[in-house]
Design an enzyme around this catalytic site. Structure first.
Site, PDB file in Angstrom:
ATOM      1  N   HIS A 170       0.811  -1.218   0.184  1.00 19.61           N
ATOM      2  CA  HIS A 170      -0.076   0.232   0.010  1.00 19.61           C
ATOM      3  C   HIS A 170       1.025   1.292  -0.050  1.00 19.61           C
ATOM      4  CE1 HIS A 170      -3.198  -2.942   1.300  1.00 19.61           C
ATOM      5  NE2 HIS A 170      -2.124  -3.108   2.074  1.00 19.61           N
ATOM      6  N   SER A 291      15.536  20.907 -17.070  1.00 19.88           N
ATOM      7  CA  SER A 291      14.373  21.712 -17.372  1.00 19.88           C
ATOM      8  C   SER A 291      14.565  22.876 -18.302  1.00 19.88           C
ATOM      9  CB  SER A 291      13.752  22.152 -16.065  1.00 19.88           C
ATOM     10  OG  SER A 291      12.908  23.247 -16.135  1.00 19.88           O
ATOM     11  N   LYS A 297      16.770  21.423 -12.007  1.00 22.95           N
ATOM     12  CA  LYS A 297      16.184  20.382 -12.182  1.00 22.95           C
ATOM     13  C   LYS A 297      16.741  19.183 -12.957  1.00 22.95           C
ATOM     14  CE  LYS A 297      12.326  19.555 -11.506  1.00 22.95           C
ATOM     15  NZ  LYS A 297      11.000  19.772 -11.950  1.00 22.95           N
ATOM     16  N   GLU A 304       9.686   7.811 -16.854  1.00 18.12           N
ATOM     17  CA  GLU A 304       8.287   8.538 -16.945  1.00 18.12           C
ATOM     18  C   GLU A 304       7.745   8.029 -18.370  1.00 18.12           C
ATOM     19  OE1 GLU A 304       7.528  12.703 -15.806  1.00 18.12           O
ATOM     20  OE2 GLU A 304       9.579  12.423 -15.082  1.00 18.12           O
TER      21      GLU A 304
END
Ligand code: ARG
Length: 477
Positions: A170, A291, A297, A304
């Site tokens: 979980h 970025s 970043k 992803e």
């Protein structure tokens, strides 16, 4: 005209096709634009030529071509193969698909002999043969790339052999686990994928060549002979099934979809691990992106994208299943829609597998952070309960007792260790809170502790070797 025929400008003169005999007018441009498949099936040229070479040799043994004629046609097909390989093959505006283009070119090069090549063959058995050859190769390539990723995952575990992190259920910390145990869990899933790919390959590895349009032929061909030339396991048993069946494409798409789902889960995990909140790991600079605006970043786009690509794999599978569901026997033109989903899934899964393999090879695990997260007193609660069970207490009673101690620790804002130490009945169990003690307890078969690791690794290595061997034998036309 629409200009959508593979990005090429077509000659505006009416389309002349190889089946022109029956027709009085040429095909309308709008149908042509929808019908042509060369723009995407040219990718099948090598497999189509391999199929045609076997077919020509089959015509020879059937006595339908002399040895000299067959040899000339095979040489012609080799010339065409070289034209494709060197980017010199010229598609004519009238070439509907790669199969027609190659036959048209063979007739140009070999003269009247070219017109004999399609004897006792239809594009229906031809395209099914070509696609099975393509699928067979594609499954092998995907399997190899998947095994490569398995190796990288296992290598991460080996590089950080003593690293520990919390295991989650979980997404709540549950019990400490070895990092190697964790990454090997993914490896086992991927090995099942490879096993599935091998099974799919077995079923794809059946030759439909010789089925003709749907019902076979009156000519004396020997499908078993061409099947053997192409390295197929066997030849079709039923000609209608042979030209109508795309189960092998559906299976390949399912296998890729499930593999893609596994890669998506890996991706999600990498996103978590490399977040500031978890901080368990960082990816090498070569596998991250910056970025355009925020200078600080460092993004895990590779992870992803691995997650994001899963959608199209599932979509491609769905697309084919829906294409197949309403089709009567045998060949229907709808089946031409089998190719783009297959090509897309094959190309994209290879991209993901290769990029993720690289990403894991660059992965740096922050063992201190992951161990700290695993060094949570509450994760030892089950060990205290199990120690009480070992002393003879019924598990439910022990669970209840430790649950109360957890509740007390939370309420008092102290640690479980302190509460256990202060409680007379369980104070002797505080040694369970020593770093690594909990993990050492976990020795049941397949468990996450160091004692259970070697047997697990043995099984992993065995499965890896077995699957490597399953794909080592190359079926070559
Ligand atoms: N390009 C077609 C396909 O991929 C070839 C088969 C055409 N057969 C036919 N009967 N029109 O399915």
């Amino acid at each position: 005209m629409g200009g959508a025929t593979g990005g090429e400008e077509r000659d505006p003169t009416p389309v002349v096709t190889l089946w022109g005999g029956r027709f009085s007018t040429s095909m309308d441009e709008s149908l042509w634009a929808m019908s042509e498949s060369y723009s995407f099936d040219a990718a099948l040229y090598a497999h189509d030529i391999a199929g045609s070479i076997a077919h020509v040799r089959g015509l020879q043994v059937a006595g339908l071509l002399s040895e000299e004629e067959a040899t000339t046609l095979v040489a012609t097909l080799e010339v065409i193969r070289a034209e494709f390989e060197q980017g010199r093959f010229e598609r004519l505006g009238s070439d509907e698909d790669v199969h027609m283009a190659i036959e048209r070119r063979a007739t140009e090069l070999a003269g009247p002999l070219g017109a004999r090549m399609h004897t006792a063959r239809s594009r229906n058995d031809q395209v099914a043969t070509t696609l099975r050859l393509f699928t067979r190769d594609a499954l092998r390539e995907i399997a190899h790339a998947t095994l490569g990723l398995v190796d990288q995952l296992v290598a991460v575990g080996d590089r950080y052999a003593s690293a520990v992190l919390p295991g989650y259920t979980h997404l709540q910390r549950a019990q400490p686990v070895l990092l190697s145990h964790h990454v090997q869990a993914h490896a086992f899933a991927l090995l099942r994928d490879v096993d599935r790919l091998a099974d799919a390959r077995e079923r794809a590895n059946v030759s439909p060549l010789g089925a003709g349009a749907l019902a076979g032929t009156s000519l004396p061909i020997r499908p078993a002979y061409t099947a053997e030339l192409l390295g197929f396991r066997e030849s079709f048993a039923n000609s209608m099934d042979a030209v109508a069946d795309r189960d092998f494409v559906a299976e390949a798409l399912f296998d890729v979809a499930l593999l893609g789902v596994h890669l998506s889960r890996l991706g999600e995990e990498l996103v978590l691990w490399t977040s500031s909140e978890f901080g368990f790991a960082t990816l090498g600079d070569a596998f991250t992106t910056g970025s355009s605006m925020l200078p600080q970043k460092k993004n895990s786009d590779v992870a992803e994208l691995a997650r994001g690509k899963a959608g199209r794999f599932v979509g491609n599978l769905t697309s084919l299943l829906v294409t197949l569901k309403g089709l009567p026997l045998s060949y229907n033109r709808d089946l031409q829609e089998d190719k783009e989903p297959l090509f897309d899934s094959v190309r994209q899964i290879l991209l993901v597998l290769n990029a993720l393999s690289g990403a894991y090879s660059s992965l740096v695990v922050n063992e201190v952070v992951s161990a700290h997260a695993a060094d949570d007193d509450l994760l030892v609660a089950i060990d205290v309960a199990e120690a009480l069970v070992a002393q003879g207490e019924p598990f439910r009673v022990a669970h209840e007792r430790v649950g109360r101690l957890v509740g007390q620790a939370v309420a008092e804002g102290t640690s479980l260790r302190e509460v256990v130490g202060a409680s007379e009945e369980v104070a002797h169990l505080t040694h369970l809170f020593e770093p690594g003690a909990s993990l050492r307890q976990r020795r049941s078969p397949g468990a996450s502790g160091p004692e259970a690791a070697p047997e697990q690794r043995r099984r992993l290595d065995e499965a890896r070797a077995h699957l490597g061997a399953r794909f080592a034998v190359v079926s070559q036309p």
